[in-house]
Design an enzyme around this catalytic site. Structure first.
Site: not given
Ligand code: ADP
Ligand code: MG
Ligand code: MG
Length: 892
Positions: A26, A96, A107, A352, A574, A630, A758, A777, A779-782, A844, A864
């Site tokens: 993030k 965050r 958290m 992301r 087989r 086989r 095998e 070939s 035969g990696t199971n056996d 195989c 192969y």
């Molecule tokens: P998560 O990883 O669970 O998505 P985030 O840290 O992205 O948690 O926070 C969740 C939401 O909180 C964000 O999508 C946003 O809407 C809100 N948020 C986080 N930081 C801010 C900020 N500085 N101002 C306004 N909204 C925020």
């Molecule tokens: Mg988020």
């Protein structure tokens, strides 16, 4: 001096997206967005090194940290035009968490931090919106108390409900500033009652409380479990992001939302997302109010009567669209973004690479490569080969309603529905009558093969991921849920009981072998599609891969599927699997139970025409591609008649008495069939069996060649060989038969004789064996069973513990044991090549379709891999990735 804190905001940042290890995902992306000039609220990231320090030093902080945080906080305040903890012009922040990889269990975010009884009044004044200020304060008290102080949500929810009831309100939006003031007072009382302390009023105490809560959450049970399940090292640590708040809850011109640059379930190239006016943070996903669509097209498609962002805030919308396009181009991947609009001003809060379904991943990768955003090689590397499984089988319609009656292991992917049957016979009879059936067994055994073939899907109540049912179902490409332990099967009553409900034979159920679920009734499904982007990507994969991909195919039906999926030959046929047919098994039993060569030859004469026509159609379907056959490798116990009916049936066929046959069957009983009278041993004791098979192969080849006009490439191999001498004896018979058929028919079929490797002894003596064998070939199971001394069928009770305790990295029957079995393969390959330059080498067995095992085969330079027909596309992609040097993950 050590640097622990990295600032971002106002068009620049000390971090960048390449610094994920230090700043977490993030934080690194917030820095990158700031560097790109996108509107990001200013903030700073406390690095993952602080987390490491924290745990290495008895949960304390580096001495310089406090000053660095204060300095960064001042900087943020200066950019935002506020001062942290100032009673007149307070800066509010969010705290965050942010690990390198997105990680549930960490958290939750705390918003509006810095509010207290004094600053809330200042915010009310400066915003001119008292209701907004108190709404933010109550949100903060609830979040902080829950996340940092551990006060449960219900304490607050009850207070709010009571208040709404008293006032006759229905929605949160009905509450006025005055109402929220009262709610806040009650919230604070509740916190004091629950924690025995007043709610902290000092913003600095609040801030450090939240920071410590993030670092502590790295070691909570949920996070530890998640890391274990996803192979995330403990040592990575998490970062903490502190960021100036922007407010989506400042009235009708404010909003908050989430969006993807493309549709994450279909991959369609269209902005996809939702937003809520006058809302904050997680309101969009919390489901309290129904969110609105972002684009007008999406609103119309969803038949929503709530206006889209495109219509209510057109300017912000345009700015947002530009930002999303910029981000996708910049990251060269589909983005998952979070944003907030504060009084008409738009802010980016997160971006992301977006999670997506297998279907979407494919479409996104192919379209991005086609448009030139990424290379074809990148497109190939971005698809998890195992995820193709989803696309090769029918899947449950994600929008369909389903009533789950049981769960088990996702033993073989895909979904199927049909009538419940409890025996193979019923499966076959009903199938013949045009019904679709689900075979339900406590566990399956080789006698159930024909029933499994007839069934649409399989459900067992016992057995693991490598149980008979699971292995066979995967090979057949049939959905299977195994080990559904809570289901009771009563064969006598022909019922199954799950969750206190009883289902009878003929009742319809649905099994989802991808998820390991069993549902009541027929759940609607989506059919697989192997054209379009799928075909496109496969074509690109084929251009870069070196390894050939063949299929394990025993029947014409298997062979056809294999070719459809792009197999370049059959790596393992087989022949004993051709015998499970009801009519044939009697002849096979007759052969096995024959008292002498004469009896055996009589039985073999019955089998010859059946085998010949099987081989002829295999050759015909494979149309000049190599076909490796086989020689018979019957685990005898799988073929012996068990019931008195079966014995009587064979007795009639051979004109013997049931007593005599029973005695012969008892003679053949083995204590350890896996290490018993099987493989090449059979051809050594009864060469006439190998002769018959060789004749069937050559005659079948002549037939197919005449039909297709394409030369047949026949490869014949002996199973379970451990010495050159065994192979010599068998090869002499094959050669003689080749000559005989050539002179009888006037057509000489080119062929090669090789061997399975095998047994460890075969691997060790490979140099010598290669004097006779033209190909190996593996035969990696056996080979896995015999190298580890573990019987696959009996491994269920202890293998789990071996993997859990780290003795084995994963189930060695799913992904090859590179250290042990792999070393034998490498050694045999080397010794074989030394004797016979360019000796053809293949693998195989189940491993042939496992991406990590395929990477091993690439590294070892095999020619192969051969896998079940349904895994051929997976193997093609995995082979391409291996050629590109892309690290593979096993499917285990
Ligand atoms: P998560 O990883 O669970 O998505 P985030 O840290 O992205 O948690 O926070 C969740 C939401 O909180 C964000 O999508 C946003 O809407 C809100 N948020 C986080 N930081 C801010 C900020 N500085 N101002 C306004 N909204 C925020
Ligand atoms: Mg988020
Ligand atoms: Mg969250």
């Amino acid at each position: 001096m050590a640097k622990w804190v990295y600032s971002f905001g106002d068009g620049k940042a000390e971090g960048a997206s390449a610094m994920k290890e230090l700043l977490g995902g993030k934080g690194a992306n917030l820095a990158e967005m700031a560097n790109l000039g996108l509107p990001v609220p200013p903030g700073f990231t406390i690095s993952t090194e602080v987390c490491t320090y924290y745990y290495a030093n008895g949960q304390s902080y580096p001495p310089e940290l406090k000053d660095q945080v204060d300095a960064a906080l001042n900087h943020v305040g200066a950019l935002a035009g506020h001062v942290f903890a100032d009673p007149e012009n307070p800066l509010l922040v969010s705290v965050r968490s942010g690990a390198r990889a997105s990680m549930p269990g960490m958290m939750d975010t705390v918003l509006n931090l810095g509010l207290n009884d004094v600053t809330v009044e200042a915010i009310a004044r400066s915003s001119g919106d008292e209701r907004f200020a108190w709404d933010s304060y109550r949100r903060f008290i609830q979040m902080y108390s829950n996340v940092v102080l551990g006060v449960e949500h219900h304490n607050f929810e009850e207070i709010l409900e009571v208040h709404k009831d008293q006032k006759g309100y229905f929605q949160d939006t009905d509450l006025t500033a005055f109402d929220w003031r009262k709610v806040v007072a009650s919230y604070k009382e509740a916190v004091e009652r629950e924690t025995k302390k007043p709610f902290p009023q000092d913003p600095r105490e609040q801030l450090w409380g939240a920071i410590s809560a993030v670092f502590s959450s790295w070691m909570n049970q949920r996070a530890i479990t998640y890391r274990r399940l996803h192979d995330i090292p403990q040592s990575w640590g998490t970062a903490v992001n502190v960021q100036a708040m922007v407010f989506g809850n400042m009235g009708e011109t404010s909003a908050t939302g989430v969006a993807f640059t493309r549709n994450p379930s279909t991959g369609e190239n269209a902005l996809y997302g939702e937003f809520l006016v006058n809302a904050q943070g997680e309101d969009v996903v919390a489901g309290i109010r129904t969110p609105q669509n972002i684009t007008e097209i999406a609103r119309i498609a969803a038949k929503s009567d709530k206006p889209s962002m495109e219509t209510v805030m057109p300017e912000v919308f345009n700015e947002f669209v530009r930002a999303t396009q910029l981000l996708e181009r910049h990251y060269r991947d589909m983005q998952d973004m979070e944003f907030t609009v504060e009084r008409g001003k738009f802010w980016m809060l997160q971006t992301r690479n977006g999670k997506r379904t297998g279907r979407a991943a494919l479409r996104v990768a192919v379209e991005m490569a086609t448009s030139g955003l990424i290379t074809r090689e990148e497109a190939i590397s971005r698809i998890e080969p195992g995820s193709l499984d989803q696309l090769l089988h029918p899947t449950l319609d994600p929008n369909a309603e389903k009533i789950i009656i049981a769960t088990g292991l996702p033993a073989s992917p895909g979904a199927a529905c049909g009538e419940i049957v409890f025996s193979s016979d019923d499966a076959e009879t009903l199938k013949a009558a045009g019904h679709k059936v689900i075979l339900v067994r406590v566990e399956t055994s080789p006698e159930d093969i024909s029933g499994m073939h007839a069934a649409e899907g399989i459900l067992t109540t016992r057995g693991g991921m490598t149980s008979h049912a699971a292995v066979v179902a995967r090979g057949m490409g049939k959905p299977c849920v195994s080990g559904a332990g809570a289901v009771r099967v009563d064969y006598a009553a022909q019922t199954l009981t799950a969750q206190g409900r009883t289902f009878s034979k003929g009742d319809v159920i649905t099994v989802d072998g991808t998820a390991g679920q069993v549902m009541e009734g027929a759940v609607p499904m989506l059919q697989p599609e192997v054209s379009g982007e799928f075909a496109e990507l496969m074509g690109w994969a084929d251009e870069v891969r070196r390894l050939k991909v063949r299929a394990n195919a025993d029947t014409p039906a298997d062979a056809r599927i294999a070719r459809q999926f792009g197999a370049e030959g059959i790596g393992l046929c087989r022949t004993e699997h051709m015998f499970f047919d009801n009519e044939r098994i009697v002849a096979v039993r007759e052969m096995i139970l024959a008292e002498n060569e004469e009896g055996r030859r009589a039985a073999l004469a019955k089998i010859l025409p059946m085998q010949r026509s099987d081989f002829a159609s295999l050759f015909e379907i494979m149309h000049g591609l190599p076909v490796t056959i086989r020689l018979l490798d019957p685990p005898l116990h799988e073929f012996l008649p068990h019931t008195s009916e079966e014995i009587a049936e064979v007795a009639t066929a051979v004109g013997s008495t049931p007593e005599k046959l029973k005695r012969r069957a008892d003679e053949l009983h083995e204590f350890n069939p896996m290490l018993g009278f099987r493989g090449v041993r059979l051809a050594i004791a009864f060469p006439e069996i190998a002769e018959m098979q060789a004749r069937a192969i050559f005659e079948g080849a002549v037939e197919a060649q005449a039909k297709t006009g394409r030369p047949v490439i026949a490869e014949i191999m002996a199973p379970l060989v451990f010495s050159k001498r065994e192979l010599d004896l068998v090869k002499a018979r094959i050669d003689a038969m080749a000559e005989a058929v050539a002179s009888e028919t006037g057509v000489a079929i080119p062929y090669h004789v090789g061997t399975m490797i095998e047994l460890p002894r075969a691997a060790l003596r490979a140099g010598e064996i290669a004097e006779t064998a033209e190909f190996f070939s593996f035969g990696t199971n056996d080979l896995t069973q015999t190298t580890l001394g573990i019987s696959r069928d009996d491994a269920g009770s202890f293998l789990g513990a071996y993997v859990q305790k780290g003795i084995l990295p994963q189930d060695p029957f799913i992904s090859i044991d590179v250290d042990g079995v792999g070393e034998l393969v490498a050694l045999a390959a080397e010794r074989g090549r030394k004797t016979r330059d360019g000796i053809k080498l293949g693998i195989c067995g189940e491993h042939g379709g496992d991406p990590a095992s395929i990477a091993f085969c690439e590294k070892t330079g095999l020619d192969y891999v051969s896998c079940s027909p349904y895994r051929v596309p997976i193997a093609r992609l995995a082979a391409a990735q291996a050629a590109l040097g892309h690290a593979a993950r096993s499917t285990a």
